[in-house]
Design an enzyme around this catalytic site. Structure first.
Site, PDB file in Angstrom:
ATOM      1  N   TYR A 192       0.629  -1.186  -0.025  1.00  0.00           N
ATOM      2  CA  TYR A 192       0.022  -0.212   0.079  1.00  0.00           C
ATOM      3  C   TYR A 192       0.931   1.258  -0.031  1.00  0.00           C
ATOM      4  O   TYR A 192       0.628   2.379  -0.730  1.00  0.00           O
ATOM      5  CB  TYR A 192      -0.921   0.151   1.310  1.00  0.00           C
ATOM      6  CG  TYR A 192      -1.935  -1.071   1.112  1.00  0.00           C
ATOM      7  CD1 TYR A 192      -2.807  -1.420  -0.023  1.00  0.00           C
ATOM      8  CD2 TYR A 192      -2.004  -2.091   2.299  1.00  0.00           C
ATOM      9  CE1 TYR A 192      -3.793  -2.024   0.067  1.00  0.00           C
ATOM     10  CE2 TYR A 192      -3.247  -2.934   2.127  1.00  0.00           C
ATOM     11  CZ  TYR A 192      -3.848  -2.961   1.058  1.00  0.00           C
ATOM     12  OH  TYR A 192      -4.930  -3.937   1.144  1.00  0.00           O
ATOM     13  N   PHE A 197       1.999   1.958  -3.556  1.00  0.00           N
ATOM     14  CA  PHE A 197       1.067   2.267  -4.454  1.00  0.00           C
ATOM     15  C   PHE A 197       0.677   3.903  -3.929  1.00  0.00           C
ATOM     16  O   PHE A 197       0.524   4.651  -5.148  1.00  0.00           O
ATOM     17  CB  PHE A 197      -0.400   1.744  -4.250  1.00  0.00           C
ATOM     18  CG  PHE A 197      -0.405   0.310  -4.306  1.00  0.00           C
ATOM     19  CD1 PHE A 197       0.628  -0.300  -5.319  1.00  0.00           C
ATOM     20  CD2 PHE A 197      -1.059  -0.819  -3.789  1.00  0.00           C
ATOM     21  CE1 PHE A 197       0.693  -1.889  -5.665  1.00  0.00           C
ATOM     22  CE2 PHE A 197      -1.264  -2.085  -4.188  1.00  0.00           C
ATOM     23  CZ  PHE A 197      -0.212  -2.385  -5.075  1.00  0.00           C
ATOM     24  N   LYS A 207      -1.191  10.018  -9.730  1.00  0.00           N
ATOM     25  CA  LYS A 207      -2.563   9.148 -10.209  1.00  0.00           C
ATOM     26  C   LYS A 207      -3.540   9.476  -9.429  1.00  0.00           C
ATOM     27  O   LYS A 207      -4.743   9.739  -9.939  1.00  0.00           O
ATOM     28  CB  LYS A 207      -2.004   7.652  -9.722  1.00  0.00           C
ATOM     29  CG  LYS A 207      -3.142   6.677  -9.976  1.00  0.00           C
ATOM     30  CD  LYS A 207      -2.845   5.269  -9.612  1.00  0.00           C
ATOM     31  CE  LYS A 207      -2.363   5.230  -7.984  1.00  0.00           C
ATOM     32  NZ  LYS A 207      -2.241   3.728  -7.605  1.00  0.00           N
ATOM     33  N   TYR A 208      -3.473   9.722  -8.243  1.00  0.00           N
ATOM     34  CA  TYR A 208      -4.464  10.411  -7.221  1.00  0.00           C
ATOM     35  C   TYR A 208      -5.163  11.648  -7.698  1.00  0.00           C
ATOM     36  O   TYR A 208      -6.321  11.977  -7.469  1.00  0.00           O
ATOM     37  CB  TYR A 208      -4.153  10.098  -5.758  1.00  0.00           C
ATOM     38  CG  TYR A 208      -3.932   8.639  -5.298  1.00  0.00           C
ATOM     39  CD1 TYR A 208      -4.835   7.904  -5.268  1.00  0.00           C
ATOM     40  CD2 TYR A 208      -2.660   8.206  -5.209  1.00  0.00           C
ATOM     41  CE1 TYR A 208      -4.649   6.296  -5.209  1.00  0.00           C
ATOM     42  CE2 TYR A 208      -2.348   7.013  -4.987  1.00  0.00           C
ATOM     43  CZ  TYR A 208      -3.328   5.950  -4.829  1.00  0.00           C
ATOM     44  OH  TYR A 208      -3.238   4.641  -4.538  1.00  0.00           O
ATOM     45  N   GLU A 231     -13.412  -3.119   1.098  1.00  0.00           N
ATOM     46  CA  GLU A 231     -11.993  -3.967   1.390  1.00  0.00           C
ATOM     47  C   GLU A 231     -12.138  -5.114   2.274  1.00  0.00           C
ATOM     48  O   GLU A 231     -12.871  -5.147   3.214  1.00  0.00           O
ATOM     49  CB  GLU A 231     -11.062  -2.917   1.977  1.00  0.00           C
ATOM     50  CG  GLU A 231      -9.566  -3.611   2.120  1.00  0.00           C
ATOM     51  CD  GLU A 231      -9.030  -3.920   0.857  1.00  0.00           C
ATOM     52  OE1 GLU A 231      -8.877  -5.128   0.643  1.00  0.00           O
ATOM     53  OE2 GLU A 231      -8.886  -3.182   0.004  1.00  0.00           O
ATOM     54  N   ASP A 270     -15.923  -8.802   0.051  1.00  0.00           N
ATOM     55  CA  ASP A 270     -15.729  -9.009  -1.389  1.00  0.00           C
ATOM     56  C   ASP A 270     -16.450  -8.264  -2.121  1.00  0.00           C
ATOM     57  O   ASP A 270     -17.462  -8.613  -2.318  1.00  0.00           O
ATOM     58  CB  ASP A 270     -15.461 -10.466  -1.623  1.00  0.00           C
ATOM     59  CG  ASP A 270     -14.649 -10.935  -2.744  1.00  0.00           C
ATOM     60  OD1 ASP A 270     -14.800 -10.267  -3.802  1.00  0.00           O
ATOM     61  OD2 ASP A 270     -13.974 -11.796  -2.870  1.00  0.00           O
ATOM     62  N   MET A 271     -15.826  -7.420  -3.190  1.00  0.00           N
ATOM     63  CA  MET A 271     -16.818  -6.498  -4.015  1.00  0.00           C
ATOM     64  C   MET A 271     -17.482  -7.508  -4.870  1.00  0.00           C
ATOM     65  O   MET A 271     -18.505  -7.038  -5.352  1.00  0.00           O
ATOM     66  CB  MET A 271     -15.729  -5.695  -4.795  1.00  0.00           C
ATOM     67  CG  MET A 271     -14.834  -6.505  -5.882  1.00  0.00           C
ATOM     68  SD  MET A 271     -13.751  -5.258  -6.648  1.00  0.00           S
ATOM     69  CE  MET A 271     -12.614  -5.009  -5.599  1.00  0.00           C
ATOM     70  N   GLU A 315      -8.730   0.820  -8.482  1.00  0.00           N
ATOM     71  CA  GLU A 315      -7.472   0.991  -9.058  1.00  0.00           C
ATOM     72  C   GLU A 315      -6.608  -0.572  -9.038  1.00  0.00           C
ATOM     73  O   GLU A 315      -6.019  -0.553  -8.467  1.00  0.00           O
ATOM     74  CB  GLU A 315      -6.694   2.175  -8.121  1.00  0.00           C
ATOM     75  CG  GLU A 315      -6.598   1.767  -6.635  1.00  0.00           C
ATOM     76  CD  GLU A 315      -5.465   2.674  -5.904  1.00  0.00           C
ATOM     77  OE1 GLU A 315      -4.461   2.950  -6.511  1.00  0.00           O
ATOM     78  OE2 GLU A 315      -5.854   2.954  -4.941  1.00  0.00           O
ATOM     79  N   GLU A 337      -4.783  -8.227 -12.675  1.00  0.00           N
ATOM     80  CA  GLU A 337      -5.115  -8.384 -11.335  1.00  0.00           C
ATOM     81  C   GLU A 337      -6.586  -8.652 -11.511  1.00  0.00           C
ATOM     82  O   GLU A 337      -7.136  -8.448 -10.397  1.00  0.00           O
ATOM     83  CB  GLU A 337      -4.745  -7.071 -10.518  1.00  0.00           C
ATOM     84  CG  GLU A 337      -3.362  -7.056 -10.264  1.00  0.00           C
ATOM     85  CD  GLU A 337      -2.896  -5.762  -9.731  1.00  0.00           C
ATOM     86  OE1 GLU A 337      -4.043  -5.198  -8.899  1.00  0.00           O
ATOM     87  OE2 GLU A 337      -1.385  -5.051  -9.510  1.00  0.00           O
TER      88      GLU A 337
END
Length: 592
Positions: A365, A368, A374-375, A432, A460-461, A476, A485
């Site tokens: 993390y 990233f 990116k953000y 998450e 879990d999404m 992301e 991924e």
């Protein structure tokens, strides 16, 4: 008020101080190329003087003294049988500083023997012609030297007609990368490089100036040397024990593609003959031409690459002392090449992240979140969506966003900042599944995000059932190849709950592919383990040479609506067998 991003915020005094500090690099290491040494005792005064002048490697020709037999004058005090006496030979110095250069018939630097005394030239010639085992004699002599677990590297010179002899008789002694054969002759070598292959960048041209232009001749011989190296490396199964000592000559290839290909090879040292230096008429100092300097600077950016000076003629103490002027100039070239620039790191393969299979770590993390750009782009994209909706007739009172795979929450912060700058209200579901982040997200809800409507969902999404429609689906998970991924498969679940005017960010993404050349990367794969080559790995782009233009492979669109991943009726787990295949054609020409 704008919340600080993952690595954005007010600069401290320490941050400002670090920005002003110069980038520190390892000092440039130097070696010296010694010619004309007829016995071991001649090495020691030169070796000690070279060490005192800052040279860390002494590249010495073992031909003459290696060819001697037991009992002759210059070897009786050095070795007998298979034992080297530590009292007679300072093995610690030998193994620390020496690189043992073996001469073979046909090697390009055999002509350098012209600087030797006549009796030594005659000895070389007779031994080469009369003794079919002269190579083995030299090689066995090299293997006698050891101090603890350390042995000096062995230097083999470029010899086009000796390719198969090198591979079959010498380099094949190195055990395959996936085996552990301790019985092979060289299996006990513990130096970083067992062998250095001394190759001239310009190759070894046999064409006359009448046959073709100088540029064409140099390019052809340069490319021939590069291809010879490729064949040799393949013949020894891309062993990491074999590196390159690349020599720059007066003539350089006109085709920059050849140089770029060499940059992706395991170059350990760059050999600079003193004859290629120019002399300043004002102060008599040595310097390189603009072309040679620029080329050298490209190689010096490679991690752990040293410079080996090759003086013209026999190395003496006086000539060795004169090398200081060259090393001082080259240190300046080295620091100039790295001013404000990082070194190109050693080649490394980074296994792909598999967040669906394995929970990420704090270090993952942290890595990233270092990407500020990116953000910032995510924040701007969210802001533009909200502004567009605010200009329509059906703007919601509260925007609903789902940040799926939110990690430690950088996208949650970006969404909050975007709504603050556009005077909108937002409710965020932070999804998450990694239990490591539960406490971190709860802490941010009580501190950084206090007063904002952020609802942490540890689920879990793919199976999550949101209580309301979603206006913004943020993720992301693109990885290094867009879908490695499993972003398409994972987003297939939550994208079903987007509102009529809801969007996914990212909305569409395309993966690209192109062929590369990189021995430094290829040699990292274990021998015979094909499964290691069937994964998507991350690596530093400076370790490769592109061989053709990139071509698009897969494009994914969210929400898919039949354009990408779709979910069959009755399926809720969204784990779809994709079976994606694509066929592309590339044109590869090493000469372009």
């Amino acid at each position: 008020m704008k919340l600080p991003g993952p690595s954005m915020g007010t600069k401290t005094d320490l941050d400002r101080l670090l920005e002003k500090m110069p980038v520190l690099h390892d000092p440039l290491a130097f070696g010296i190329y010694a010619e004309g040494i007829s016995n071991l005792q001649d090495i020691f005064p030169l070796l000690r003087s070279a060490a005192g002048l800052g040279f860390s490697q002494f590249n010495v020709d073992v031909f003459t003294w290696a060819a001697e037999r037991i009992g002759e004058t210059n070897t009786t005090n050095v070795w007998s049988g298979n034992f080297v006496s530590e009292s007679a030979v300072p093995l610690r110095e030998i193994c620390r500083f020496l690189a043992l250069r073996i001469l073979v018939p046909g090697a390009f630097n055999l002509a350098q023997a012209s600087c030797l005394e006549e009796n030594l030239r005659d000895l070389r010639k007779s031994r080469m012609e009369e003794d079919p085992d002269i190579f083995s004699h030299q090689f066995r002599q090299c293997t006698l030297f050891s101090y603890g677990s350390k042995r000096p590297p062995v230097v083999l010179t470029y010899a086009p007609e000796m390719l198969f002899f090198y591979a079959e008789k010498v380099l094949s002694f190195i055990p395959p990368r996936a085996t552990d054969d301790g019985q092979d002759l060289l299996a006990t070598f513990h130096s970083k490089d067992e062998f250095l292959i001394h190759i001239p960048l310009a190759g070894h041209s046999t064409a006359s100036k009448d046959e073709e232009s100088l540029d064409d001749s140099c390019d052809k011989s340069s490319l021939a040397a590069l291809r010879w190296w490729y064949k040799l490396k393949a013949s020894v199964n891309f062993s990491r024990k074999v590196g390159v000592a690349l020599e720059l000559s007066e003539d350089l290839p006109a085709n920059p593609h050849i140089v770029h290909l060499w940059l992706s090879e395991p170059i350990k040292t760059v050999i600079l003959p003193t004859g290629i230096f120019l002399t300043d008429v004002d102060d008599n100092s040595a310097y390189l031409s603009a072309a040679h300097k620029l080329l050298l600077q490209g190689f010096l950016r490679l991690k752990n690459v040293s410079v080996t000076l090759r003086p013209s003629g026999i190395l003496t103490l006086d000539r060795l002392d004169s090398m200081q002027a060259y090393t001082e100039y080259l240190r300046g070239v080295y620091h100039e090449s790295l001013t404000g620039m990082p070194e190109i790191p050693d080649a490394a393969l980074f296994p792909p992240d598999q967040p669906l299979h394995t929970d990420l770590t704090e270090a993952d993390y942290e890595s990233f979140e270092l990407d500020e750009r990116k953000y910032a782009d995510y924040e701007e994209a969210i802001r533009k969506y909200i502004v567009d909706r605010q200009g329509s007739s059906d703007v919601p009172d509260v925007f609903v966003a789902a940040v799926v795979g939110c990690g430690r929450g950088p996208l949650v912060t970006a969404a909050i900042n975007a709504t603050m700058s556009s005077n909108a209200r937002i409710r965020i579901y932070a999804l998450e599944k990694n239990p490591l982040t539960a406490g971190i997200l709860a802490g941010k809800c009580d501190a950084e995000w206090k007063g904002c409507d952020v609802r942490v969902v540890m689920e879990d999404m793919r199976t999550w059932q949101p209580p309301e429609k979603i206006d913004l689906l943020l993720s992301e998970m693109l990885g290094g190849f867009g879908d490695n991924e499993l972003s398409p498969e994972c987003l297939a679940g939550p994208e079903r709950f987007l509102s009529a005017k809801g969007v996914s960010i990212p909305e569409t993404y395309t993966s690209y592919i192109y062929p590369i050349s990189s021995t430094k990367l290829y040699e990292l794969f274990p021998d015979g383990r094909l499964e290691f080559r069937e994964h998507v790995y991350g690596f530093d782009v400076d370790c490769l040479k592109a061989l053709d233009e990139p071509q698009p492979v897969f494009t994914f669109v969210h929400p898919s609506k039949g354009k990408g991943v779709s979910v069959p009726p009755g399926r809720t787990d969204c784990q779809l067998p994709m079976g994606r295949k694509f066929f592309l054609q590339f044109t590869i020409n090493l000469g372009k």
